[in-house]
Structure formats: structure tokens, C-alpha cells
Design a protein around this motif. Sequence first.
Motif, PDB file in Angstrom:
ATOM      1  N   GLY A 220       0.834  -1.199   0.000  1.00 56.16           N
ATOM      2  CA  GLY A 220       0.000   0.000   0.000  1.00 56.16           C
ATOM      3  C   GLY A 220       0.863   1.241   0.000  1.00 56.16           C
ATOM      4  O   GLY A 220       1.669   1.459  -0.905  1.00 56.16           O
ATOM      5  N   ASN A 221       0.740   2.058   1.052  1.00 55.47           N
ATOM      6  CA  ASN A 221       1.470   3.307   1.143  1.00 55.47           C
ATOM      7  C   ASN A 221       2.738   3.171   1.983  1.00 55.47           C
ATOM      8  O   ASN A 221       3.403   4.161   2.277  1.00 55.47           O
ATOM      9  CB  ASN A 221       0.577   4.396   1.753  1.00 55.47           C
ATOM     10  N   GLU A 222       3.087   1.951   2.390  1.00 57.77           N
ATOM     11  CA  GLU A 222       4.258   1.758   3.239  1.00 57.77           C
ATOM     12  C   GLU A 222       5.372   1.032   2.487  1.00 57.77           C
ATOM     13  O   GLU A 222       5.140   0.019   1.832  1.00 57.77           O
ATOM     14  CB  GLU A 222       3.898   0.959   4.491  1.00 57.77           C
ATOM     15  N   LEU A 223       6.573   1.567   2.579  1.00 58.05           N
ATOM     16  CA  LEU A 223       7.759   0.916   2.043  1.00 58.05           C
ATOM     17  C   LEU A 223       8.584   0.429   3.230  1.00 58.05           C
ATOM     18  O   LEU A 223       8.926   1.208   4.125  1.00 58.05           O
ATOM     19  CB  LEU A 223       8.577   1.882   1.186  1.00 58.05           C
ATOM     20  N   ILE A 224       8.912  -0.865   3.235  1.00 63.88           N
ATOM     21  CA  ILE A 224       9.618  -1.473   4.364  1.00 63.88           C
ATOM     22  C   ILE A 224      10.951  -2.033   3.885  1.00 63.88           C
ATOM     23  O   ILE A 224      11.010  -2.753   2.880  1.00 63.88           O
ATOM     24  CB  ILE A 224       8.783  -2.609   4.993  1.00 63.88           C
ATOM     25  N   THR A 225      12.012  -1.720   4.592  1.00 64.58           N
ATOM     26  CA  THR A 225      13.322  -2.292   4.314  1.00 64.58           C
ATOM     27  C   THR A 225      14.114  -2.336   5.605  1.00 64.58           C
ATOM     28  O   THR A 225      13.881  -1.534   6.517  1.00 64.58           O
ATOM     29  CB  THR A 225      14.065  -1.477   3.233  1.00 64.58           C
ATOM     30  N   LYS A 226      15.025  -3.253   5.706  1.00 61.65           N
ATOM     31  CA  LYS A 226      15.773  -3.441   6.948  1.00 61.65           C
ATOM     32  C   LYS A 226      16.570  -2.186   7.301  1.00 61.65           C
ATOM     33  O   LYS A 226      17.178  -1.555   6.438  1.00 61.65           O
ATOM     34  CB  LYS A 226      16.705  -4.640   6.837  1.00 61.65           C
TER      35      LYS A 226
END
Length: 332
Positions: A220-226
Motif C-alpha cells: 500500500g502506502n508503506e515501504l519497508i526495508t531493513k
Amino acid sequence: MTAFGTQFVPEMALATFDGQQWSTPSLVPSDSISLHPAAHVLHYASTCFEGLKAFRHPDGSHHIFRMDQNIERMAQSSRLLSLPAVDTNMLKTMILDLVSRYADEIPAPPGTLYLRPTHMGTEAAIGKAAAPSSQSLLYVLASPVGDYFAGGDATLRVLIDEEGMRCAPHMGMVKSGGNYASALHFLNKARAEHQADQVLFSPHGDVQETAAANFILIDGNELITKALDSTFLHGVTRASVLVLADEMGLTVSERDLSVAELIERSANPNAEAALSGTAAILTPVGTLIHHGKDYTIGTGKPGATTVKLRKALNDIQFGVAEDRFGWLTQVS
């Protein structure tokens, strides 16, 4: 078309460190180097490298993308490998001189001139397993390349590996050839057994990176990365994509991501995943393989946000959009 990174301009920039000082850099033939068989690098893997690109703009000018960040990372890798300290101003001059000399070799978009600075320990001393090389060789190769991204509906199949690691945890932020070599066994096995394109190393369920790129999940509107730590490479492309994502209004979450959460989120219809790196920019991932089962990410096709982020980055690199972040260095 020749394979990516197998064709080179006739010369490379080269300098040596003799234990006391750096030589004056020069342009020399790029088809060979001379090493003693006892060179430290050949026995104890004292080497690191970088990857960056030069671009041709519509007005005919030439620009290198985020050169200063790559030079800083090479200096860091050299320091962590106990190689002689890199003279960052000298390396910058070497890169600029080489690109200026062979600016005509920079392909038209979407092609680029891929640059490979390399630093290695050269002291002839096989007794130095527990000591650094006092001498070294620094050179910069240039390779005209096409677009690494296949485009269309092509996406990658990525195997999640929760047992192996790409490299030793304290070496993750070092861009060293040994890290890539240590991942090859896992990658070859994944190709043979699962027809996978890459391996996503996730030791103990902690999603990290693949054998040659950082991993990004978009839901959705969230970008996740370590979040950055010593266990994986601090990608320049990754950092650039996060800036652009924030500018687009995405919520950028640099945090731990478990395999369980990744698989759960991948089932969402608007989920996307991509690998980020200098060569690939943003290459979409369509399928995750876990415990012998395929999991489709979103629609399984390149996601709209991934494509939008890639275009935003390319537009800056190729001079189609304003360089509002000061990422480009013009070559005189």
C-alpha cells in the motif's frame, strides 16, 4: 548483445601504494594487471570494489550518479579490510579522468557506462595471514552496458533462506568479493532446485538482503526495508529510493521484517517487492519461495509504485528531471 559487464573501454585508471605513498594515477591498458603469485589478495582476499554509473543527458553532457557516496563507501570498505587508506580525492580524479577520456563510449539511454573501482592488497607475503598488506593496487574499469532490467511483465523468483547467511555478520557492510563468493553456493542450489533467480537471506527469520542487492517490500502506502546495520550492504541505490519514496508521500519504514510478516503482507493485492542495486536499479520480485511453496507477491507482476520509483530515479540520472538532491557530478 554482450553480457552485462563483459565489454570494457581500452584503458583504465590505475594507482599503486608502495607502503609509504600513492603513485601518480595514470591511464593504462585495461586488459591486464601484474601480480606476484604471493600477493596478499590471492591468499587472504584483501579486496573491495564499488559499482557506479555515468549517464548521457539529452543536451549531450555526461554525469556520474552519487560518486561521492560510492567513494566514501570504498574508503570505508578499505578501512574495514585493513587495506591502505584510499586517497578519496585521488580516486575521484581517477574516475573523472577516465570518464572524460571515454565519454563517447557512454551509450545512449537506457544504456550507461558502468564504473568499477577496485582496491586490493598486493604485498608478496604469504606469511601475513594475520597481518594486512602494506602495499596495494587501485584501479577503475569502465564498461558500456545496456539496461539490466528486462521490463514488461518480467519479475524475479526469490527463494527465502532462513539458515544460510550471505556473509559473516561483521562483513555485511563491506563491499568485498568474498561476500559474493560465499553466497554463490546458496544461489546455485536455489537455481537448480527451485528455478529461483535469487536468494533472500533471512537468518533466523530476519529478512536481510539477496546475494547481490538490497530488498524492499511495498504494501500500500508503506515501504519497508531493513534498518542499516553491519550485517548487510548499505546500498547507494537503496538510500536514493528511500528519499524518492518519502518525497512521493510513502511511509518509509526502516525496521526489522520477519519472514512471517513478509509472506503475510505479500498476499495483499497491492503488495510489491523489489531488489535495489546499481545494476538493477529496482527489479521487481513476483514470487517468493518458502519451504517448497510459491507465494505470489500482489499480482505477481511489476507493481505500479516500483515502476514509478524506478522512473523517478532514472529521470534524474538521465537528465530528464531536475537533480534536486545534488546527486549528479558533471564530467568536464
